[in-house]
Design a protein around this motif. Sequence first.
Motif, PDB file in Angstrom:
ATOM      1  N   GLN A  19       0.949  -1.205   0.101  1.00 10.22           N
ATOM      2  CA  GLN A  19       0.115   0.064  -0.117  1.00 10.22           C
ATOM      3  C   GLN A  19       0.871   1.174   0.052  1.00 10.22           C
ATOM      4  OE1 GLN A  19      -3.191  -0.327  -0.430  1.00 10.22           O
ATOM      5  NE2 GLN A  19      -2.620  -2.712  -0.458  1.00 10.22           N
ATOM      6  N   THR A  20       2.186   1.220   0.288  1.00  8.47           N
ATOM      7  CA  THR A  20       2.893   2.269   0.039  1.00  8.47           C
ATOM      8  C   THR A  20       3.171   2.958  -0.962  1.00  8.47           C
ATOM      9  OG1 THR A  20       5.103   3.279   1.202  1.00  8.47           O
ATOM     10  CG2 THR A  20       5.392   1.021   0.296  1.00  8.47           C
ATOM     11  N   ALA A  21       3.228   4.287  -1.018  1.00  3.83           N
ATOM     12  CA  ALA A  21       3.282   5.048  -2.284  1.00  3.83           C
ATOM     13  C   ALA A  21       5.064   5.253  -2.744  1.00  3.83           C
ATOM     14  CB  ALA A  21       2.864   6.636  -2.277  1.00  3.83           C
ATOM     15  N   SER A  22       5.688   5.026  -1.419  1.00  6.72           N
ATOM     16  CA  SER A  22       7.288   5.358  -1.743  1.00  6.72           C
ATOM     17  C   SER A  22       7.899   3.955  -1.501  1.00  6.72           C
ATOM     18  CB  SER A  22       7.802   6.481  -1.015  1.00  6.72           C
ATOM     19  OG  SER A  22       7.329   6.410   0.346  1.00  6.72           O
ATOM     20  N   MET A  23       9.375   4.268  -1.575  1.00 14.90           N
ATOM     21  CA  MET A  23      10.393   3.067  -1.210  1.00 14.90           C
ATOM     22  C   MET A  23      11.476   3.780  -0.846  1.00 14.90           C
ATOM     23  SD  MET A  23      13.396   1.480  -2.097  1.00 14.90           S
ATOM     24  CE  MET A  23      13.831   2.654  -3.090  1.00 14.90           C
ATOM     25  N   GLN A  24      12.198   3.122   0.354  1.00 18.50           N
ATOM     26  CA  GLN A  24      13.445   3.779   0.884  1.00 18.50           C
ATOM     27  C   GLN A  24      14.422   2.619   0.912  1.00 18.50           C
ATOM     28  OE1 GLN A  24      12.197   5.129   4.581  1.00 18.50           O
ATOM     29  NE2 GLN A  24      12.194   3.299   5.521  1.00 18.50           N
ATOM     30  N   LEU A  25      15.810   3.015   1.102  1.00 24.25           N
ATOM     31  CA  LEU A  25      16.680   2.191   1.325  1.00 24.25           C
ATOM     32  C   LEU A  25      18.117   2.842   2.124  1.00 24.25           C
ATOM     33  CD1 LEU A  25      18.035  -0.695   0.725  1.00 24.25           C
ATOM     34  CD2 LEU A  25      19.221   0.532  -1.474  1.00 24.25           C
ATOM     35  N   GLY A  26      18.311   2.338   3.193  1.00 23.06           N
ATOM     36  CA  GLY A  26      19.358   2.993   4.052  1.00 23.06           C
ATOM     37  C   GLY A  26      20.949   3.016   3.531  1.00 23.06           C
ATOM     38  N   GLU A  27      21.199   2.004   2.831  1.00 24.69           N
ATOM     39  CA  GLU A  27      22.642   1.837   2.276  1.00 24.69           C
ATOM     40  C   GLU A  27      22.954   0.498   1.377  1.00 24.69           C
ATOM     41  OE1 GLU A  27      27.264   2.132   4.165  1.00 24.69           O
ATOM     42  OE2 GLU A  27      25.501   1.903   5.495  1.00 24.69           O
ATOM     43  N   LEU A  28      23.856   0.959   0.354  1.00 25.63           N
ATOM     44  CA  LEU A  28      24.151  -0.456  -0.438  1.00 25.63           C
ATOM     45  C   LEU A  28      25.645  -0.306  -0.334  1.00 25.63           C
ATOM     46  CD1 LEU A  28      22.842  -0.984  -4.014  1.00 25.63           C
ATOM     47  CD2 LEU A  28      25.365  -0.549  -3.552  1.00 25.63           C
ATOM     48  N   ARG A  29      26.023  -1.386  -0.059  1.00 25.78           N
ATOM     49  CA  ARG A  29      27.453  -1.821  -0.562  1.00 25.78           C
ATOM     50  C   ARG A  29      27.794  -2.882  -1.371  1.00 25.78           C
ATOM     51  NH1 ARG A  29      29.839  -1.542   5.868  1.00 25.78           N
ATOM     52  NH2 ARG A  29      28.966   0.650   6.259  1.00 25.78           N
ATOM     53  N   LEU A  30      28.984  -2.983  -1.765  1.00 23.97           N
ATOM     54  CA  LEU A  30      29.503  -3.811  -2.747  1.00 23.97           C
ATOM     55  C   LEU A  30      30.827  -4.637  -1.984  1.00 23.97           C
ATOM     56  CD1 LEU A  30      29.472  -1.842  -6.104  1.00 23.97           C
ATOM     57  CD2 LEU A  30      27.822  -3.530  -5.214  1.00 23.97           C
ATOM     58  N   ARG A  31      31.062  -5.913  -2.782  1.00 13.89           N
ATOM     59  CA  ARG A  31      32.230  -6.412  -2.061  1.00 13.89           C
ATOM     60  C   ARG A  31      32.825  -7.247  -3.287  1.00 13.89           C
ATOM     61  NH1 ARG A  31      33.122  -6.565   2.842  1.00 13.89           N
ATOM     62  NH2 ARG A  31      34.588  -8.579   2.768  1.00 13.89           N
ATOM     63  N   SER A  32      34.149  -7.300  -3.373  1.00 13.37           N
ATOM     64  CA  SER A  32      34.925  -7.803  -4.471  1.00 13.37           C
ATOM     65  C   SER A  32      35.805  -8.947  -3.458  1.00 13.37           C
ATOM     66  CB  SER A  32      35.737  -6.897  -5.318  1.00 13.37           C
ATOM     67  OG  SER A  32      36.489  -7.585  -6.123  1.00 13.37           O
ATOM     68  N   GLY A  33      35.308 -10.111  -3.907  1.00 13.19           N
ATOM     69  CA  GLY A  33      36.030 -11.271  -2.762  1.00 13.19           C
ATOM     70  C   GLY A  33      35.720 -10.681  -1.655  1.00 13.19           C
ATOM     71  N   ASP A  34      36.822 -10.695  -0.694  1.00 11.70           N
ATOM     72  CA  ASP A  34      36.634 -10.637   0.851  1.00 11.70           C
ATOM     73  C   ASP A  34      36.802  -9.122   1.087  1.00 11.70           C
ATOM     74  OD1 ASP A  34      36.501 -13.278   1.518  1.00 11.70           O
ATOM     75  OD2 ASP A  34      38.761 -13.534   1.585  1.00 11.70           O
ATOM     76  N   GLU A  35      37.006  -8.107   0.104  1.00  9.72           N
ATOM     77  CA  GLU A  35      37.147  -6.819   0.190  1.00  9.72           C
ATOM     78  C   GLU A  35      35.849  -5.887  -0.324  1.00  9.72           C
ATOM     79  OE1 GLU A  35      40.020  -5.329   1.320  1.00  9.72           O
ATOM     80  OE2 GLU A  35      40.689  -7.346   1.769  1.00  9.72           O
ATOM     81  N   GLU A  36      35.716  -4.898   1.042  1.00 13.00           N
ATOM     82  CA  GLU A  36      34.794  -3.994   0.396  1.00 13.00           C
ATOM     83  C   GLU A  36      35.144  -3.005  -0.617  1.00 13.00           C
ATOM     84  OE1 GLU A  36      31.748  -0.800   2.855  1.00 13.00           O
ATOM     85  OE2 GLU A  36      32.292  -2.591   3.869  1.00 13.00           O
ATOM     86  N   VAL A  37      34.331  -2.773  -1.502  1.00  9.27           N
ATOM     87  CA  VAL A  37      34.514  -1.903  -2.483  1.00  9.27           C
ATOM     88  C   VAL A  37      34.261  -0.540  -1.969  1.00  9.27           C
ATOM     89  CG1 VAL A  37      33.839  -1.034  -4.972  1.00  9.27           C
ATOM     90  CG2 VAL A  37      33.787  -3.298  -4.280  1.00  9.27           C
ATOM     91  N   ASP A  38      35.323   0.536  -2.472  1.00  9.04           N
ATOM     92  CA  ASP A  38      35.171   1.910  -2.132  1.00  9.04           C
ATOM     93  C   ASP A  38      34.335   2.381  -3.100  1.00  9.04           C
ATOM     94  OD1 ASP A  38      35.525   4.611  -1.494  1.00  9.04           O
ATOM     95  OD2 ASP A  38      37.847   4.742  -1.868  1.00  9.04           O
ATOM     96  N   LEU A  39      33.080   3.212  -2.703  1.00  8.37           N
ATOM     97  CA  LEU A  39      32.141   3.718  -3.619  1.00  8.37           C
ATOM     98  C   LEU A  39      32.431   4.965  -3.813  1.00  8.37           C
ATOM     99  CD1 LEU A  39      28.991   1.909  -2.381  1.00  8.37           C
ATOM    100  CD2 LEU A  39      30.456   1.280  -4.012  1.00  8.37           C
ATOM    101  N   ALA A  40      33.547   5.751  -3.450  1.00  8.04           N
ATOM    102  CA  ALA A  40      34.052   6.831  -3.720  1.00  8.04           C
ATOM    103  C   ALA A  40      34.134   7.089  -5.057  1.00  8.04           C
ATOM    104  CB  ALA A  40      35.239   7.196  -2.998  1.00  8.04           C
ATOM    105  N   GLY A  41      33.631   8.052  -6.047  1.00 11.45           N
ATOM    106  CA  GLY A  41      33.756   8.285  -7.330  1.00 11.45           C
ATOM    107  C   GLY A  41      32.478   7.452  -8.178  1.00 11.45           C
ATOM    108  N   PHE A  42      31.606   6.725  -7.495  1.00  8.83           N
ATOM    109  CA  PHE A  42      30.613   6.203  -8.182  1.00  8.83           C
ATOM    110  C   PHE A  42      29.557   7.163  -8.424  1.00  8.83           C
ATOM    111  CE2 PHE A  42      32.440   2.287  -7.342  1.00  8.83           C
ATOM    112  CZ  PHE A  42      31.761   1.055  -7.621  1.00  8.83           C
ATOM    113  N   GLN A  43      28.819   7.061  -9.509  1.00 12.10           N
ATOM    114  CA  GLN A  43      27.781   7.767  -9.545  1.00 12.10           C
ATOM    115  C   GLN A  43      26.409   7.306  -9.208  1.00 12.10           C
ATOM    116  OE1 GLN A  43      28.038  11.328 -10.679  1.00 12.10           O
ATOM    117  NE2 GLN A  43      30.183  10.771 -10.312  1.00 12.10           N
ATOM    118  N   ALA A  44      25.336   7.726  -8.809  1.00  9.88           N
ATOM    119  CA  ALA A  44      24.171   7.097  -8.625  1.00  9.88           C
ATOM    120  C   ALA A  44      22.914   8.031  -9.236  1.00  9.88           C
ATOM    121  CB  ALA A  44      23.868   7.117  -7.180  1.00  9.88           C
ATOM    122  N   ALA A  45      22.064   7.108  -9.847  1.00  8.90           N
ATOM    123  CA  ALA A  45      20.852   7.961 -10.393  1.00  8.90           C
ATOM    124  C   ALA A  45      19.596   6.932 -10.260  1.00  8.90           C
ATOM    125  CB  ALA A  45      21.011   8.310 -11.767  1.00  8.90           C
TER     126      ALA A  45
END
Length: 160
Positions: A19-45
Amino acid sequence: SGVRVRHLRLTVLATRSGQTASMQLGELRLRSGDEEVDLAGFQAANPGGQNPQYEGPEKAISSKGKWLDLSFRASGQSVLLLSAPADLEVSALSLRTASDGAPRDPIAIRVEGRLDGEEGWTLLFGPPASHSGPRAAAAAFWQDHRQRPSAFTMPLARRA
């Protein structure tokens, strides 16, 4: 092992409340193997989305705030496009819910990826784009979590 991509498309297909009109997300993270990917420089749209001034798609890749799409119900989905500054290998994607508005939490998603110059998207997680019943078939990964905010990590791989 993972998948080589430059662009990721995350499509939210359903929220906790139909019934909700909107959607929300607190945070997204990516991993490459055992390492977290630094998202600095990523563009989001958020193409086709409608966002409050301080809750745009860039907040999905920030540790502060949240991404809020007010057009989820009207569009039937919310789309987050991420573009990396260079090709990278991704093996997992993690999502965290926002701390408020539980009915707006995503419960069904599809993740697709591609490199620069590729046409079309490669399915990495969730139902194919041609699937007509996302609520029934997609992973309902937060449905049973009682504590909020909740987090979920999904492995990414090329799907047939």
